[in-house]
Design a protein around this motif. Structure first.
Motif, mmCIF file in Angstrom:
data_model
loop_
_atom_site.group_PDB
_atom_site.id
_atom_site.type_symbol
_atom_site.label_atom_id
_atom_site.label_comp_id
_atom_site.label_asym_id
_atom_site.label_seq_id
_atom_site.Cartn_x
_atom_site.Cartn_y
_atom_site.Cartn_z
ATOM 1 N N LEU A 124 0.670 -1.254 -0.077
ATOM 2 C CA LEU A 124 0.019 0.015 0.035
ATOM 3 C C LEU A 124 0.814 1.210 0.121
ATOM 4 C CD1 LEU A 124 -3.128 0.891 -0.017
ATOM 5 C CD2 LEU A 124 -3.024 0.885 2.594
ATOM 6 N N SER A 125 1.917 1.297 0.828
ATOM 7 C CA SER A 125 2.823 2.505 0.854
ATOM 8 C C SER A 125 3.526 2.537 -0.408
ATOM 9 C CB SER A 125 3.655 2.262 1.928
ATOM 10 O OG SER A 125 4.415 1.481 1.972
ATOM 11 N N GLY A 126 3.811 1.534 -1.114
ATOM 12 C CA GLY A 126 4.536 1.706 -2.312
ATOM 13 C C GLY A 126 3.468 2.114 -3.381
ATOM 14 N N SER A 127 2.344 1.993 -3.344
ATOM 15 C CA SER A 127 1.436 2.435 -4.374
ATOM 16 C C SER A 127 1.166 3.823 -4.213
ATOM 17 C CB SER A 127 -0.064 1.557 -4.217
ATOM 18 O OG SER A 127 -0.507 1.865 -3.106
ATOM 19 N N TYR A 128 1.140 4.215 -2.810
ATOM 20 C CA TYR A 128 0.883 5.436 -2.606
ATOM 21 C C TYR A 128 1.995 6.377 -3.075
ATOM 22 C CZ TYR A 128 -2.582 4.778 0.959
ATOM 23 O OH TYR A 128 -3.800 4.758 1.709
ATOM 24 N N TYR A 129 3.266 6.301 -2.972
ATOM 25 C CA TYR A 129 4.575 7.005 -3.364
ATOM 26 C C TYR A 129 4.994 6.610 -4.920
ATOM 27 C CZ TYR A 129 4.089 8.314 1.123
ATOM 28 O OH TYR A 129 3.578 8.807 2.569
ATOM 29 N N GLY A 130 4.279 5.616 -5.312
ATOM 30 C CA GLY A 130 4.677 5.269 -6.781
ATOM 31 C C GLY A 130 6.108 4.456 -6.866
ATOM 32 N N GLN A 131 6.419 3.783 -5.681
ATOM 33 C CA GLN A 131 7.342 2.953 -5.588
ATOM 34 C C GLN A 131 7.308 1.520 -6.263
ATOM 35 O OE1 GLN A 131 10.432 4.095 -4.973
ATOM 36 N NE2 GLN A 131 9.943 6.189 -4.034
ATOM 37 N N THR A 132 7.298 1.307 -7.626
ATOM 38 C CA THR A 132 6.977 0.237 -8.035
ATOM 39 C C THR A 132 8.040 -0.979 -7.820
ATOM 40 O OG1 THR A 132 8.283 0.827 -9.939
ATOM 41 C CG2 THR A 132 5.638 1.172 -9.966
#
Length: 289
Positions: A245-253
């Protein structure tokens, strides 16, 4: 074992090759746009490929980028660090195992009731089957909110979601297993004047063991999915779901893919452990071929 290693390596190599090709194709449009903004025209193909495989936030990260992220968040981070995948994996594992144990116990109990009661077979099994038609993404926030409203938070709400997903394959598998003894075997138990409980312990449960372990392998994988889904409504606090979820928030694919790979490795490990327990149990029972 040696005979199967070759085909497996070939498949893995093919997957990695397709992955690299897809990464170049999906990341190339953004890289060409960056070239236009920088006034670079007719960039060499080798440079384009190299740049698409080294973007900070790619559409599809390359395998080596995911591998570097996995190494950095496991070997190079303290286990207690909130940036460690080991830390997040441990939190997800705890709710997975609790939900799996509860789901397995519930599935076995329901299967025994269904097998011994025609009324429950006709009335309960349709509800067990229809329960799995409800999307877990819809029911997970409801479970979290309701349990939090009555003061239950932390591990148990996520474990309940894992239980919801894992009890179904165990129930279906055990019903099939408990009914697997042949009619002549059941007649023999009646000839011995065995009670239903004795027939259950002496015949039905031993015959159901292969079905139980097969359904447990499916159930533990479903339990892991439930634990990850249960972490999503918690606001990205901890766990592999929170990492996604945090990766999707900040675009960290790259972070998203590393968490996915970690979840897949965790699921494969759990299934393999159940396989080891299956071999040991069936061998001890004299049922291993």
């Amino acid at each position: 074992m040696q005979g199967t290693a070759g085909p497996v390596l070939v498949v893995v190599a093919a997957i990695i090759a397709v992955w690299y090709l897809a990464a170049v194709m999906l990341n190339a449009p953004f890289q060409r746009d960056m070239y236009k903004r920088g006034g670079i025209e007719d960039a060499p193909l080798a440079q384009l490929v190299a740049d698409t495989l080294s973007q900070d936030r790619p559409v599809l990260p390359a395998p080596h980028q995911v591998a570097v992220e996995l190494w950095d968040t496991t070997a190079n981070k303290a286990v207690t660090s909130k940036r460690s995948l080991v830390y997040h994996g441990g939190i997800t594992l705890s709710s997975t195992l609790l939900g799996f144990v509860l789901g397995t116990a519930l599935g076995i109990g329901l299967a025994i009731l269904v097998v011994h009661s025609r009324v429950l077979d006709k009335s309960l099994m349709p509800w067990v089957i229809s329960s799995q038609t409800i999307p877990i993404l819809a029911i997970a926030p409801m479970i979290i909110v309701v349990l939090n409203a009555i003061g239950i938070s932390g591990l148990l709400p996520k474990a309940m979601i894992s239980t919801y997903l894992s009890f179904f394959p165990v129930t279906v598998g055990m019903v099939k297993g408990l009914r697997s003894p042949e009619a002549i075997q059941m007649d023999l138990m009646k000839t011995y004047s065995a009670s239903p409980a004795q027939a259950l312990w002496k015949l039905r449960l031993p015959s159901a063991m292969p079905y139980l372990f097969a359904s447990m392998k499916v159930g533990v994988a479903a339990s892991l999915v439930g634990a990850i889904v249960g972490e999503l409504p918690t606001g990205a606090v901890a766990g592999l779901g929170a990492r996604l979820l945090s990766g999707s928030y900040y675009g960290q694919t790259v972070q998203i893919w590393s968490a996915l790979i970690a979840a897949a490795v965790l699921a494969a490990t759990l299934v393999a452990l159940i396989g080891v327990a299956e071999r040991l149990a069936l061998k001890r029972m004299g049922m291993r071929r």
